[in-house]
Write a protein that holds these residues in place. Sequence first.
Motif, short mmCIF file in Angstrom:
data_model
loop_
_atom_site.label_atom_id
_atom_site.label_comp_id
_atom_site.label_asym_id
_atom_site.label_seq_id
_atom_site.Cartn_x
_atom_site.Cartn_y
_atom_site.Cartn_z
N TYR A 22 0.88 -1.26 -0.02
CA TYR A 22 -0.05 0.02 0.06
C TYR A 22 0.94 1.21 0.09
CZ TYR A 22 -3.92 -3.18 1.37
OH TYR A 22 -4.76 -3.99 1.42
N THR A 23 1.90 1.17 0.84
CA THR A 23 2.81 2.40 1.08
C THR A 23 3.48 3.09 -0.13
OG1 THR A 23 2.97 2.22 3.32
CG2 THR A 23 4.72 3.36 2.26
N LEU A 24 4.18 1.78 -1.03
CA LEU A 24 4.91 2.31 -2.24
C LEU A 24 4.08 2.10 -3.55
CD1 LEU A 24 7.97 -0.11 -1.09
CD2 LEU A 24 7.43 2.32 -0.61
N ASP A 25 2.81 2.04 -3.22
CA ASP A 25 2.21 1.93 -4.78
C ASP A 25 0.87 2.62 -4.59
OD1 ASP A 25 1.67 0.98 -7.43
OD2 ASP A 25 0.50 -0.62 -6.82
N CYS A 26 0.89 3.76 -3.68
CA CYS A 26 -0.23 4.72 -3.60
C CYS A 26 -0.18 6.13 -4.10
CB CYS A 26 -0.63 4.52 -1.97
SG CYS A 26 0.48 5.55 -0.87
N GLY A 27 0.82 6.34 -5.19
CA GLY A 27 0.87 7.48 -5.68
C GLY A 27 1.79 8.38 -5.36
N GLN A 28 2.30 8.02 -4.11
CA GLN A 28 3.30 9.18 -3.43
C GLN A 28 4.74 9.14 -3.76
OE1 GLN A 28 4.20 8.70 0.98
NE2 GLN A 28 3.18 6.74 0.70
N SER A 29 5.38 8.07 -4.37
CA SER A 29 6.65 7.90 -4.82
C SER A 29 6.48 7.25 -6.28
CB SER A 29 7.50 7.24 -3.91
OG SER A 29 8.54 6.96 -4.51
N PHE A 30 7.44 7.52 -7.14
CA PHE A 30 7.47 6.94 -8.52
C PHE A 30 8.51 6.05 -9.12
CE2 PHE A 30 5.25 11.10 -8.22
CZ PHE A 30 3.95 10.65 -8.52
N ARG A 31 9.47 5.56 -8.10
CA ARG A 31 10.48 5.00 -8.49
C ARG A 31 10.55 3.48 -8.01
NH1 ARG A 31 16.44 7.72 -8.63
NH2 ARG A 31 16.59 6.07 -10.45
N TRP A 32 9.50 3.09 -7.16
CA TRP A 32 9.57 1.59 -6.75
C TRP A 32 8.98 0.67 -7.56
CZ3 TRP A 32 11.89 0.19 -2.20
CH2 TRP A 32 12.41 1.21 -1.47
N GLU A 33 9.65 -0.30 -7.86
CA GLU A 33 9.25 -1.50 -8.71
C GLU A 33 9.29 -2.90 -8.10
OE1 GLU A 33 7.84 -0.89 -11.67
OE2 GLU A 33 8.58 0.86 -12.01
N LYS A 34 8.20 -3.62 -8.08
CA LYS A 34 8.10 -5.09 -7.46
C LYS A 34 8.32 -6.15 -8.10
CE LYS A 34 5.05 -7.42 -4.06
NZ LYS A 34 3.50 -7.47 -3.55
N GLU A 35 9.27 -7.02 -7.80
CA GLU A 35 9.45 -8.09 -8.29
C GLU A 35 9.73 -9.33 -7.28
OE1 GLU A 35 12.33 -10.21 -11.95
OE2 GLU A 35 12.53 -7.89 -11.37
N ASN A 36 9.16 -10.42 -7.33
CA ASN A 36 9.18 -11.62 -6.41
C ASN A 36 9.06 -11.13 -5.24
OD1 ASN A 36 9.88 -13.30 -8.87
ND2 ASN A 36 11.99 -12.64 -8.76
N ASN A 37 8.08 -10.41 -4.96
CA ASN A 37 7.65 -9.79 -3.55
C ASN A 37 8.68 -8.85 -2.98
OD1 ASN A 37 5.02 -10.87 -3.17
ND2 ASN A 37 5.93 -12.94 -3.04
N ILE A 38 9.67 -8.72 -3.75
CA ILE A 38 10.82 -7.58 -3.23
C ILE A 38 10.62 -6.13 -3.96
CG2 ILE A 38 13.26 -7.17 -3.21
CD1 ILE A 38 13.80 -9.97 -2.93
N TRP A 39 10.36 -5.14 -3.08
CA TRP A 39 10.47 -4.00 -3.76
C TRP A 39 11.52 -3.08 -3.80
CZ3 TRP A 39 6.21 -1.52 -5.52
CH2 TRP A 39 4.82 -1.76 -5.25
N THR A 40 12.03 -2.61 -4.96
CA THR A 40 13.48 -1.95 -5.22
C THR A 40 13.32 -0.62 -5.86
OG1 THR A 40 14.65 -4.22 -5.61
CG2 THR A 40 15.67 -2.18 -6.34
N ALA A 41 14.25 0.41 -5.20
CA ALA A 41 14.17 1.57 -5.97
C ALA A 41 15.37 2.38 -5.65
CB ALA A 41 13.14 2.66 -5.12
N VAL A 42 15.79 3.44 -6.20
CA VAL A 42 16.82 4.39 -5.66
C VAL A 42 16.11 5.65 -4.90
CG1 VAL A 42 18.80 5.84 -6.21
CG2 VAL A 42 18.49 3.46 -7.55
N ALA A 43 16.61 5.70 -3.81
CA ALA A 43 16.24 6.89 -2.95
C ALA A 43 17.52 7.47 -2.24
CB ALA A 43 15.23 6.56 -2.11
N TYR A 44 17.75 8.61 -2.09
CA TYR A 44 18.95 9.35 -1.47
C TYR A 44 20.19 8.85 -2.06
CZ TYR A 44 15.95 11.61 1.91
OH TYR A 44 14.85 12.55 2.48
N SER A 45 20.06 8.74 -3.34
CA SER A 45 21.38 8.29 -4.10
C SER A 45 21.82 6.86 -3.79
CB SER A 45 22.39 9.07 -4.10
OG SER A 45 21.90 10.35 -4.73
#
Length: 274
Positions: A22-45
């Motif tokens: 819910y947190t990572l897919d509710c329209g507040q951030s745009f760099r998170w992607e989910k694969e095999n139940n793991i969410w991955t992004a780049v934040a703060y470099s």
Amino acid sequence: MKIHTENKDLIVVCDGCINLDYTLDCGQSFRWEKENNIWTAVAYSKKISVSQKDENTIVFYNTSEEDFEKIWKTYFDLERDYVSIVSRFSSDTHLKSASENYYGIRVLNQEPWEALCSFIISQNNNIPRIKGIIKRLCENFGEDLGDGFFAFPSAEKLKSLTPEDLSPLRAGFRAKYIIDAAKKVSSGEINFSEIIEKDIDFGRQTLRKINGVGPKVAECCLLYGLQKSDAFPIDVWVKRIMAELYEEGLPECAYPEIGIAQQYLFHWRRNLDN
């Protein structure tokens, strides 16, 4: 909150009320992607990967305790008592329904420049296109972190560019607004630390000095990047919520964290029609 390590991973047992999906897919951030139940992004470099083990346990992969303390504890808002906040929301019928259906949404504390730039890009746009523009912005101008991951480019990096330089992004009219924001942030005219320290009205007035930043973009930046939980972004869904349910304003139980209440109501109302 309890923390321990297993191999190279950090296991964080929260006090409750956290749902990564819910947190990572509710329209507040745009760099998170989910694969095999793991969410991955780049934040703060930094590249970050997380998954949810159970309703209270989050796994941070290849993350040091130092980075958790310096970045991710604040980023995921883990020191705020969401259990109490959501319990208070439940005294209102509609907020109760929203928080029960999407229990565990947290408002992320994103890097301020990235939040500002992302919500400038979000204007009159849909989430797939927003993600695409941001991805191209990072690939073209951000630091290469390896393995296909790129940091969000700094305001300093973008300040001297022209709209034509940003044409590979396919950002349209937003390109000139990104550059104006970069100039004003890098010059110090927009000082994020000062906005965080001062009251929300100061932040609103300051952010709106940037060309293309109106009330909605300013409120989004304040809520998602500048730790102002009393910011209240109003888009088409929130306008509908207010007209349908709260003609006389939000209930008392939504205060002072009306931004968190908004995120629950927004995600709930948007999904009612799906």
